[in-house]
Design a protein around this motif. Structure first.
Motif, PDB file in Angstrom:
ATOM      1  N   UNK A  78      29.861  37.444  51.936  1.00 33.42           N
ATOM      2  CA  UNK A  78      29.080  37.055  53.114  1.00 33.42           C
ATOM      3  C   UNK A  78      27.607  37.385  52.870  1.00 33.42           C
ATOM      4  N   UNK A  79      27.016  38.263  53.693  1.00 30.32           N
ATOM      5  CA  UNK A  79      25.591  38.572  53.539  1.00 30.32           C
ATOM      6  C   UNK A  79      25.341  39.872  52.790  1.00 30.32           C
ATOM      7  N   UNK A  80      26.405  40.468  52.234  1.00 25.78           N
ATOM      8  CA  UNK A  80      26.242  41.741  51.544  1.00 25.78           C
ATOM      9  C   UNK A  80      26.839  41.717  50.147  1.00 25.78           C
ATOM     10  N   UNK A  81      26.969  42.891  49.563  1.00 25.88           N
ATOM     11  CA  UNK A  81      27.476  43.034  48.199  1.00 25.88           C
ATOM     12  C   UNK A  81      28.654  43.994  48.194  1.00 25.88           C
ATOM     13  N   UNK A  82      29.600  43.739  47.283  1.00 26.48           N
ATOM     14  CA  UNK A  82      30.805  44.547  47.218  1.00 26.48           C
ATOM     15  C   UNK A  82      30.475  45.967  46.779  1.00 26.48           C
ATOM     16  N   UNK A  83      31.073  46.933  47.468  1.00 28.61           N
ATOM     17  CA  UNK A  83      30.932  48.345  47.131  1.00 28.61           C
ATOM     18  C   UNK A  83      32.315  48.982  47.118  1.00 28.61           C
ATOM     19  N   UNK A  84      32.384  50.200  46.639  1.00 28.06           N
ATOM     20  CA  UNK A  84      33.621  50.986  46.711  1.00 28.06           C
ATOM     21  C   UNK A  84      33.244  52.442  46.951  1.00 28.06           C
ATOM     22  N   UNK A  85      34.205  53.206  47.469  1.00 26.73           N
ATOM     23  CA  UNK A  85      33.969  54.635  47.608  1.00 26.73           C
ATOM     24  C   UNK A  85      33.774  55.253  46.234  1.00 26.73           C
ATOM     25  N   UNK A  86      32.833  56.155  46.134  1.00 27.61           N
ATOM     26  CA  UNK A  86      32.606  56.818  44.855  1.00 27.61           C
ATOM     27  C   UNK A  86      33.760  57.775  44.558  1.00 27.61           C
TER      28      UNK A  86
ATOM     29  N   UNK B  80      27.550  50.476  44.783  1.00 23.99           N
ATOM     30  CA  UNK B  80      27.507  49.027  44.634  1.00 23.99           C
ATOM     31  C   UNK B  80      28.083  48.664  43.274  1.00 23.99           C
ATOM     32  N   UNK B  81      28.911  47.641  43.241  1.00 24.02           N
ATOM     33  CA  UNK B  81      29.586  47.231  42.010  1.00 24.02           C
ATOM     34  C   UNK B  81      28.692  46.314  41.190  1.00 24.02           C
ATOM     35  N   UNK B  82      28.466  46.687  39.927  1.00 25.54           N
ATOM     36  CA  UNK B  82      27.648  45.899  39.006  1.00 25.54           C
ATOM     37  C   UNK B  82      28.420  45.762  37.703  1.00 25.54           C
ATOM     38  N   UNK B  83      28.398  44.567  37.130  1.00 27.24           N
ATOM     39  CA  UNK B  83      29.168  44.288  35.918  1.00 27.24           C
ATOM     40  C   UNK B  83      28.252  43.698  34.851  1.00 27.24           C
ATOM     41  N   UNK B  84      28.552  44.034  33.606  1.00 25.17           N
ATOM     42  CA  UNK B  84      27.722  43.529  32.507  1.00 25.17           C
ATOM     43  C   UNK B  84      28.185  42.170  31.990  1.00 25.17           C
ATOM     44  N   UNK B  85      29.358  41.708  32.423  1.00 25.82           N
ATOM     45  CA  UNK B  85      29.799  40.345  32.090  1.00 25.82           C
ATOM     46  C   UNK B  85      30.386  39.699  33.341  1.00 25.82           C
ATOM     47  N   UNK B  86      30.313  38.386  33.380  1.00 31.73           N
ATOM     48  CA  UNK B  86      30.869  37.646  34.514  1.00 31.73           C
ATOM     49  C   UNK B  86      32.382  37.802  34.575  1.00 31.73           C
ATOM     50  N   UNK B  87      33.035  37.861  33.425  1.00 29.06           N
ATOM     51  CA  UNK B  87      34.494  37.978  33.400  1.00 29.06           C
ATOM     52  C   UNK B  87      34.961  39.296  34.024  1.00 29.06           C
ATOM     53  N   UNK B  88      34.259  40.378  33.733  1.00 30.35           N
ATOM     54  CA  UNK B  88      34.641  41.662  34.330  1.00 30.35           C
ATOM     55  C   UNK B  88      34.555  41.599  35.852  1.00 30.35           C
ATOM     56  N   UNK B  89      33.527  40.932  36.365  1.00 35.27           N
ATOM     57  CA  UNK B  89      33.394  40.784  37.816  1.00 35.27           C
ATOM     58  C   UNK B  89      34.537  39.942  38.382  1.00 35.27           C
ATOM     59  N   UNK B  90      34.857  38.841  37.719  1.00 37.42           N
ATOM     60  CA  UNK B  90      35.938  37.971  38.183  1.00 37.42           C
ATOM     61  C   UNK B  90      37.286  38.688  38.114  1.00 37.42           C
ATOM     62  N   UNK B  91      37.512  39.458  37.050  1.00 40.45           N
ATOM     63  CA  UNK B  91      38.765  40.201  36.921  1.00 40.45           C
ATOM     64  C   UNK B  91      38.909  41.232  38.035  1.00 40.45           C
ATOM     65  N   UNK B  92      37.800  41.868  38.417  1.00 41.30           N
ATOM     66  CA  UNK B  92      37.855  42.871  39.478  1.00 41.30           C
ATOM     67  C   UNK B  92      38.172  42.210  40.817  1.00 41.30           C
TER      68      UNK B  92
ATOM     69  N   UNK C 125      25.297  55.231  45.065  1.00 43.38           N
ATOM     70  CA  UNK C 125      25.599  55.154  43.641  1.00 43.38           C
ATOM     71  C   UNK C 125      25.661  53.695  43.186  1.00 43.38           C
ATOM     72  N   UNK C 126      25.705  53.514  41.891  1.00 41.33           N
ATOM     73  CA  UNK C 126      25.985  52.226  41.276  1.00 41.33           C
ATOM     74  C   UNK C 126      27.191  52.417  40.366  1.00 41.33           C
ATOM     75  N   UNK C 127      28.171  51.533  40.477  1.00 45.91           N
ATOM     76  CA  UNK C 127      29.384  51.594  39.654  1.00 45.91           C
ATOM     77  C   UNK C 127      29.327  50.456  38.642  1.00 45.91           C
ATOM     78  N   UNK C 128      29.284  50.804  37.364  1.00 47.34           N
ATOM     79  CA  UNK C 128      29.104  49.813  36.303  1.00 47.34           C
ATOM     80  C   UNK C 128      30.440  49.519  35.629  1.00 47.34           C
ATOM     81  N   UNK C 129      30.781  48.227  35.551  1.00 42.06           N
ATOM     82  CA  UNK C 129      31.969  47.745  34.840  1.00 42.06           C
ATOM     83  C   UNK C 129      33.254  48.443  35.297  1.00 42.06           C
ATOM     84  N   UNK C 130      33.484  48.379  36.612  1.00 41.70           N
ATOM     85  CA  UNK C 130      34.719  48.952  37.165  1.00 41.70           C
ATOM     86  C   UNK C 130      35.905  48.069  36.815  1.00 41.70           C
ATOM     87  N   UNK C 131      36.996  48.705  36.409  1.00 34.90           N
ATOM     88  CA  UNK C 131      38.226  47.994  36.042  1.00 34.90           C
ATOM     89  C   UNK C 131      39.389  48.603  36.813  1.00 34.90           C
TER      90      UNK C 131
END
Length: 212
Positions: free
Chosen positions: A13-21, A33-45, A78-84
């Protein structure tokens, strides 16, 4: 840390996906906030979590990531990088936003790099004369510099000088002659040969605000 761009975020919607730290206090949870270094990792999540109405967006550089970070609510710390997420097990690299922003030199600038100046063969730069000093012309794109040069009295006398990084811009501005006191951003030349710029800033303020 993030070593290359683009990176990818999940827009909902108007925001960005986050998760509890991880290990955050239950009575006062904080989020990453969830940040990914590849598009596939984001799609898989998205698929693993089952997020509805989600869209992967890419951020081209530090400036764009910095803008996303800047609008996060206070509970996003926080920022969460490449969460799986796999078989109920979460793997992530979680950093505080403060630690992340400390490394983001480019995010502090309101312009992208490289930036451009026009230099004459005698070493002097294209500048606008004021009553007490000179205001050097800085261009945020190659094309804006060329358009300005084309309207100068002797265009062939000027060459484009590229400045590639904030550190290079810092050193360049510090080394300018004392009579150059300010910077004119993307100046223009009108039909009457008047040189104008919508935005000018003292060199000392540019260095203090964006380049230290």
């Amino acid at each position: 840390m993030i070593s290359s761009y683009p990176v990818y975020v999940i827009r909902i919607n108007s925001g960005y996906a986050t998760m509890e730290t991880p290990d955050c206090p239950q009575d006062k949870p904080n989020y990453a906030i969830l940040v990914f270094t590849t598009e596939k990792l984001a799609e898989d999540f998205i698929e693993a979590v089952g997020i509805e109405d989600a869209e992967v967006r890419f951020l081209r550089n530090e400036r764009e990531l910095g803008r996303v970070i800047a609008i996060q609510p206070a509970q996003v710390t926080h920022i969460a990088i490449d969460s799986i997420l796999s078989d109920g097990h979460l793997e992530t690299n979680c950093l505080t936003l403060y630690d992340m922003i400390k490394t983001m030199t480019l995010a502090r600038s309101p312009w992208d790099y490289p930036v451009f100046f026009l230099r004459q063969t005698n070493g002097q730069f294209a500048a606008i004369a004021t009553e007490n000093s000179l205001v050097i012309a800085l261009f945020t794109t190659n094309q804006k510099a060329k358009d300005y040069r084309a309207k100068l009295e002797r265009p062939s006398a000027y060459e484009l000088l590229r400045v590639e990084t904030p550190k290079q811009l810092h050193d360049f501005l510090k080394d300018l002659p004392e009579e150059i006191q300010a910077v004119a951003f993307n100046p223009m030349v009108d039909e009457n040969q008047n040189h104008t710029a919508v935005q000018c800033m003292e060199i000392a303020k540019i260095i203090e605000k964006f380049l230290v």
